[in-house]
Design a protein around this motif. Structure first.
Motif, mmCIF file in Angstrom:
data_model
loop_
_atom_site.group_PDB
_atom_site.id
_atom_site.type_symbol
_atom_site.label_atom_id
_atom_site.label_comp_id
_atom_site.label_asym_id
_atom_site.label_seq_id
_atom_site.Cartn_x
_atom_site.Cartn_y
_atom_site.Cartn_z
ATOM 1 N N SER A 14 0.828 -1.212 0.000
ATOM 2 C CA SER A 14 0.000 0.000 0.000
ATOM 3 C C SER A 14 0.859 1.258 0.000
ATOM 4 O O SER A 14 0.553 2.232 -0.701
ATOM 5 N N GLU A 35 11.198 3.059 5.588
ATOM 6 C CA GLU A 35 10.990 1.603 5.676
ATOM 7 C C GLU A 35 11.967 1.027 6.683
ATOM 8 O O GLU A 35 13.162 1.268 6.596
ATOM 9 N N GLN A 37 12.857 -2.087 7.194
ATOM 10 C CA GLN A 37 13.723 -3.182 6.742
ATOM 11 C C GLN A 37 14.779 -2.652 5.763
ATOM 12 O O GLN A 37 14.751 -1.499 5.375
ATOM 13 N N GLY A 48 1.367 -15.140 -2.610
ATOM 14 C CA GLY A 48 0.903 -16.126 -3.602
ATOM 15 C C GLY A 48 1.935 -17.206 -3.865
ATOM 16 O O GLY A 48 2.133 -17.584 -5.030
ATOM 17 N N ALA A 135 10.116 3.953 12.212
ATOM 18 C CA ALA A 135 9.465 5.067 12.928
ATOM 19 C C ALA A 135 9.161 4.621 14.357
ATOM 20 O O ALA A 135 8.529 3.582 14.569
ATOM 21 N N SER A 176 3.920 -1.933 15.192
ATOM 22 C CA SER A 176 4.493 -0.668 15.684
ATOM 23 C C SER A 176 3.780 0.552 15.094
ATOM 24 O O SER A 176 3.515 1.524 15.806
ATOM 25 N N GLU A 381 -3.063 -2.864 5.534
ATOM 26 C CA GLU A 381 -3.500 -3.696 6.662
ATOM 27 C C GLU A 381 -3.490 -2.997 8.011
ATOM 28 O O GLU A 381 -3.942 -3.567 9.006
ATOM 29 N N LEU A 394 -4.250 -7.915 -1.054
ATOM 30 C CA LEU A 394 -3.434 -6.978 -1.848
ATOM 31 C C LEU A 394 -4.344 -6.012 -2.590
ATOM 32 O O LEU A 394 -4.011 -4.848 -2.784
#
Ligand SMILES: Cc1cc2nc3c(=O)[nH]c(=O)nc-3n(C[C@H](O)[C@H](O)[C@H](O)COP(=O)(O)OP(=O)(O)OC[C@H]3O[C@@H](n4cnc5c(N)ncnc54)[C@H](O)[C@@H]3O)c2cc1C
Length: 408
Positions: A14, A35, A37, A48, A135, A176, A381, A394
């Motif tokens: 998203s 981000e 990661q 999938g 964050a 988080s 989500e 998705l």
């Protein structure tokens, strides 16, 4: 302090889509993705089974969704229908194909293709991607947000939170981001795993069936109360019942006090009479065979034996001719209605999505903007909504990202 016009926390499905639409609509504004990661779109790559079922052509039907945002989906899908998602991916250059259940995949059948075309577009648009940047705090004054990460400090005039859910935490996601929204005053519903295999209380009938797949009906009950039936391929694992039909039922289990799964593996579907007729006939026709082979014409041998064990049969080296009428009826009953008590709670590690997140009534479905805080947007989500298996999750992630991005 790093200043941007628009900051998106969370570079998943998203957040990436939102960043693309935000920058396309506001080419003169600075847009950054934070981000946590070391790369964006990690979960997307696992979707999938590595093929990425990116949306479903039937997803405008809100029946496939669950959660407090469900009642707002109709309004939301008016702004971003499946057709629009398809058009957006078309513009990005992705060729897709769909199966007879409406599930849409990249033509390459490779999730990497989806992430690649999204990454290329982000690069063309000059969206800043700041990885390894989690964050940890968000504060807001009238016209500005301050985001503190584990490494740095950022400010922006518009903020998007698209941090996903704690489903499959090994792929890096957690609660988080939603906790940050809770601190900003949003009501949040506790995350719990959905779309996951159902662990059974006594796993002895399934543990030796690991890897076996059988088509059938799976019905969920709360004690004696019927909840829902799904048809499809049932997969046995060491501790659980799995497969798309069980995944879809898992979304309902959280609220039940005594969840029970009943499998109907009858080759004649609802026709119990036909099943008993055939089994009685076989007991006569194959009376000289060992009982362990009795269901071999219907099921893989191991599955047949386990069904008979669950029906109370013990000695399998005896001749089929020794089967009594009540024993045949008990085997029939088990083929038709094989009951398993479901173990709760579920494991986040096995879940594809979560129920829970930001309370649906606090988000404007026309824009994905918070109704409590101006210029704050929430998508994917992190919102309390989860869909069935088949591309619906998705679908929501991309649709909400498109709407938020176009509203910024
Ligand atoms: C194994 C698996 C298979 C799946 N297959 C399918 C499928 O085929 N079809 C389908 O429709 N759905 C599928 N899903 C579900 C789908 O992947 C999710 O619903 C979707 O990715 C949600 O998108 P999102 O943007 O909300 O969150 P995510 O894609 O999870 O992205 C959230 C991002 O935010 C980052 N983040 C989180 N907190 C912070 C923070 N504090 N600071 C900075 N960054 C943060 C995370 O690292 C992550 O990259 C699958 C899920 C799993 C686990």
């Amino acid at each position: 302090m790093n200043n941007y016009d628009i900051i998106i926390i969370g570079g998943g499905a998203s957040g990436i889509m939102c960043a693309i639409k935000a920058k396309e609509n506001n080419p003169d504004k600075s847009v950054a993705i934070l981000e946590k990661q070391n790369r964006i779109g990690r979960k997307l790559l696992s979707t999938g089974n590595g093929r990425c079922n990116l949306y479903n052509i039937n997803a405008n039907n809100t029946e496939f969704y669950h959660g407090s945002f469900k009642k707002h989906l109709k309004t939301m899908f008016k702004n971003c229908s499946v057709t629009k998602i398809a058009e957006e991916f078309g513009k990005l250059g992705l060729i897709t194909h769909s199966d007879n259940e409406g599930r849409v995949y990249p033509y390459s059948n490779h999730a990497g293709s989806v992430l690649d075309i999204l990454r290329y577009r982000l690069a063309e648009l000059d969206v800043n991607i700041i990885c390894e940047s989690a964050a940890v705090s968000v504060t807001n004054t009238d016209d500005k947000f301050t985001v503190i990460t584990d490494k740095d400090k950022f400010s922006c005039t518009k903020l998007v939170v698209s941090t996903g859910s704690p489903a499959s935490p090994k792929l890096g996601s957690d609660a988080s981001g939603v906790n940050l929204l809770n601190k900003l005053g949003h009501k949040t519903l506790e995350f719990s795993p959905a779309l996951c295999p159902l662990d059974v209380v006594d796993n002895s009938p399934v543990s030796s069936l690991k890897g076996i797949r059988q088509k059938g009906f799976a019905s969920l009950y709360d004690g004696d109360r019927f909840i829902k039936t799904e048809i499809g391929e049932i997969q046995f694992t060491e501790t659980s019942l799995s497969g798309i039909c069980l995944f879809n039922l898992s979304s309902y289990v959280k609220k039940l006090t005594n969840p029970i799964i009943s499998l109907n593996l009858n080759p004649y579907n609802e026709n119990y009479g036909q099943l008993i007729y055939v089994l009685k006939l076989n007991a006569e026709r194959f009376k000289n065979r060992e009982l362990r082979t009795f269901l071999d014409g219907m099921f893989v041998n191991k599955l047949g034996i386990n069904i008979m064990k669950s029906a109370g049969i013990k000695n399998f080296t005896r001749k089929t001719s020794t089967l009594t009428k009540p024993e045949i009826e008990s085997i029939c009953d088990t083929v038709y209605d094989w009951k398993f008590k479901v173990k709760k709670p579920f494991d986040f590690g096995k879940a594809q999505v979560c129920s829970g997140g930001v309370f649906g009534d606090e988000i404007d479905p026309k824009t994905m903007q918070s109704k409590l805080i101006n210029n704050l947007y929430i998508c994917g989500e992190a919102v309390d909504i989860n869909g069935d298996c088949g591309g619906f999750n998705l679908n929501f992630a991309f649709a909400s990202g498109i709407i938020a991005g176009e509203s910024l």
